[in-house]
Design a protein around this motif. Structure first.
Motif, PDB file in Angstrom:
ATOM      1  N   ALA A 216      12.916 -11.779   4.488  1.00 25.17           N
ATOM      2  CA  ALA A 216      12.672 -11.316   5.763  1.00 25.17           C
ATOM      3  C   ALA A 216      12.015 -12.244   6.885  1.00 25.17           C
ATOM      4  CB  ALA A 216      11.709 -10.586   5.313  1.00 25.17           C
ATOM      5  N   GLU A 217      11.052 -13.537   5.617  1.00 20.71           N
ATOM      6  CA  GLU A 217       9.995 -13.930   6.889  1.00 20.71           C
ATOM      7  C   GLU A 217      11.379 -15.871   7.127  1.00 20.71           C
ATOM      8  OE1 GLU A 217       7.211 -15.908   4.626  1.00 20.71           O
ATOM      9  OE2 GLU A 217       5.892 -14.250   4.440  1.00 20.71           O
ATOM     10  N   ALA A 218      12.491 -15.162   6.460  1.00 18.88           N
ATOM     11  CA  ALA A 218      13.474 -16.183   6.983  1.00 18.88           C
ATOM     12  C   ALA A 218      14.010 -15.897   7.794  1.00 18.88           C
ATOM     13  CB  ALA A 218      14.324 -16.704   5.164  1.00 18.88           C
ATOM     14  N   GLN A 219      14.305 -14.738   7.898  1.00 22.15           N
ATOM     15  CA  GLN A 219      15.441 -14.058   9.196  1.00 22.15           C
ATOM     16  C   GLN A 219      14.495 -14.479  10.239  1.00 22.15           C
ATOM     17  OE1 GLN A 219      15.870 -10.474   7.077  1.00 22.15           O
ATOM     18  NE2 GLN A 219      18.255 -10.546   6.440  1.00 22.15           N
ATOM     19  N   ALA A 220      13.832 -14.048  10.515  1.00 21.20           N
ATOM     20  CA  ALA A 220      12.164 -13.910  11.432  1.00 21.20           C
ATOM     21  C   ALA A 220      12.447 -15.519  12.346  1.00 21.20           C
ATOM     22  CB  ALA A 220      11.315 -13.902  11.303  1.00 21.20           C
ATOM     23  N   GLU A 221      12.693 -16.705  11.450  1.00 25.12           N
ATOM     24  CA  GLU A 221      12.228 -17.734  11.749  1.00 25.12           C
ATOM     25  C   GLU A 221      13.764 -18.301  12.362  1.00 25.12           C
ATOM     26  OE1 GLU A 221      11.221 -21.620  11.804  1.00 25.12           O
ATOM     27  OE2 GLU A 221      10.088 -20.186  12.064  1.00 25.12           O
ATOM     28  N   LEU A 222      15.218 -17.845  11.178  1.00 25.34           N
ATOM     29  CA  LEU A 222      16.337 -17.977  11.742  1.00 25.34           C
ATOM     30  C   LEU A 222      16.146 -17.701  13.330  1.00 25.34           C
ATOM     31  CD1 LEU A 222      18.889 -19.818  11.853  1.00 25.34           C
ATOM     32  CD2 LEU A 222      19.717 -17.693  10.161  1.00 25.34           C
ATOM     33  N   LEU A 223      16.200 -16.373  13.111  1.00 28.26           N
ATOM     34  CA  LEU A 223      16.224 -15.738  14.837  1.00 28.26           C
ATOM     35  C   LEU A 223      15.344 -16.501  15.849  1.00 28.26           C
ATOM     36  CD1 LEU A 223      18.074 -13.080  15.730  1.00 28.26           C
ATOM     37  CD2 LEU A 223      15.786 -12.209  15.524  1.00 28.26           C
TER      38      LEU A 223
END
Length: 392
Positions: A216-223
């Motif tokens: 979830a943290e990685a998805q937030a950073e990529l977005l």
């Protein structure tokens, strides 16, 4: 939730020019790739052509890109969004792997084991042995082709039939499927090609080490990174580009505190603090971008920079874009390279394209011809206008 301020087409095109390097020059492949977030890598030539269109010194494109990819490893070619091969800045590999790769990898490994079982091939324990042996061989060699690895691990040559009895029945080698799975699992990446920079035959290398991140943290950073380069974007754009379910997109939008705005297609999003007008309109800039360029492929809805009437000439039936000509942040036509090396182009949308624009486009065509030199480039996915122009 309030819809937020309106962001018009002129502002969106101005942002596109400056943030996507469309007619704006960068100093290095790392700088440009970092701004774009990802370079489409399905067609190997796209990576070089996309960078060459944006670098201040295009004559150094091949040498500098190869340095970044294969010597410094500051750029990494790997599977990413939508199970597609991209080139990412090295610092994003852990983010892409956790946000996108892990889910794809689980499906790919399960599919491989299922196909092997249906074909009566050996089981998961056997595959695990082959995998360990293959990775050990790759560690010894540094980089290797599938054929070279098969000399060290002969079981990679074994074949099995998939989809037996179906119209699309085929035969796979263990190496083809296993290396693909290891790629999406983030264990191996593509190394140097066997031929020139246009070659699609790659060696394999062990993936660089990276930390394991929370999904979830990685998805937030990529977005966050992508919206900073491509916002405003609609929820549909975000779902398409990432390949994530809409629940993951909405969770990531909330995690980064994305601001809601309105574009002509409806509600859209930008990163926090990016809702206000930031430019004075798109500068008079021309660019010749390659097939599958990350800018043209960056949004699902492209009406903000592409007249729908010219779309059929520039895209294939699967939705892959061909080589495009840009003026002031919008697609106005297409280009191709002929067998003698000449770069030819045609304007299809003439609104606002006068003599100055045509002179700038012609200069870009000459700039491209000069740095490509003796290399001949044919897009992997050919489009109607590209075929017509290339044929003369």
């Amino acid at each position: 939730m309030a819809d937020g301020p309106y962001v018009g087409v002129g502002e969106r095109r101005a942002r596109l020019v400056r943030r996507q390097w469309v007619g704006v020059r960068g100093g290095s492949p790392e700088e440009v790739a970092g701004g774009l977030v990802a370079l489409h890598g399905t067609d190997p030539a796209t990576v070089y052509l996309a960078l060459g269109a944006r670098l201040a010194e295009p004559g150094k494109t091949v040498a500098e890109t190869e340095r970044a990819l294969y010597e410094d490893r500051t750029l990494v070619r790997m599977h990413g969004m939508r199970h597609t091969v991209f080139v990412f800045p090295a610092e994003l590999t852990a983010v892409v792997h956790a946000s996108t790769g892990l889910a794809v990898a689980a499906r790919e490994r399960a599919s491989l084991l299922k196909d092997m079982a249906k074909a009566g091939a050996p089981d998961a324990a056997w595959l695990a042995e082959v995998e360990a042996s293959t990775l050990a061989a790759l560690a010894r060699r540094g980089q290797a082709t599938a054929a070279e690895l098969a000399r060290d691990e002969p079981r990679l040559k074994e074949r099995f039939t998939h989809s037996a009895g179906k119209s699309y029945e085929g035969v796979h080698t263990v190496s083809t499927r296993l290396l693909r799975v290891l790629g999406v699992e983030g264990k191996v990446v593509r190394g140097r090609p066997l031929g020139s920079w246009t070659s699609s035959q790659f060696r394999w290398a062990l993936a660089p080490a990276h930390p394991e991140l929370d999904a979830a943290e990685a998805q937030a950073e990529l977005l966050r990174r992508w919206l900073g380069a491509c916002g405003p974007a609609t929820e549909d754009d975000l779902k398409w580009w990432t390949g994530w379910p809409v629940t993951a997109v909405r969770r990531a939008l909330g995690a980064i505190g994305a601001e809601r705005v309105v574009v002509d297609e409806g509600p859209a999003y930008v990163v926090a603090g990016d809702a206000e007008t930031v430019s004075g309109g798109a500068p008079p800039s021309a660019a010749l971008l390659p097939a599958l360029d990350p800018t043209a492929m960056g949004w699902r809805n492209r009406d903000g920079f592409l007249d729908p009437e010219i779309r059929p000439a520039l895209f294939d039936r699967s939705g892959n874009v061909g080589p495009t000509v840009w003026w002031e942040g919008r697609i106005v036509g297409g280009w191709a390279q002929r067998p003698d090396g000449e770069v030819v182009w045609r304007v299809l949308d003439r609104a606002g394209v006068g003599r100055d624009a045509e002179a700038a486009i012609a200069a870009e065509a000459e700039r491209l011809r000069a740095w490509v030199g003796e290399t001949r480039v044919t897009p992997r996915f050919r489009t109607p206008l590209e075929r017509e122009l290339a044929a003369g």
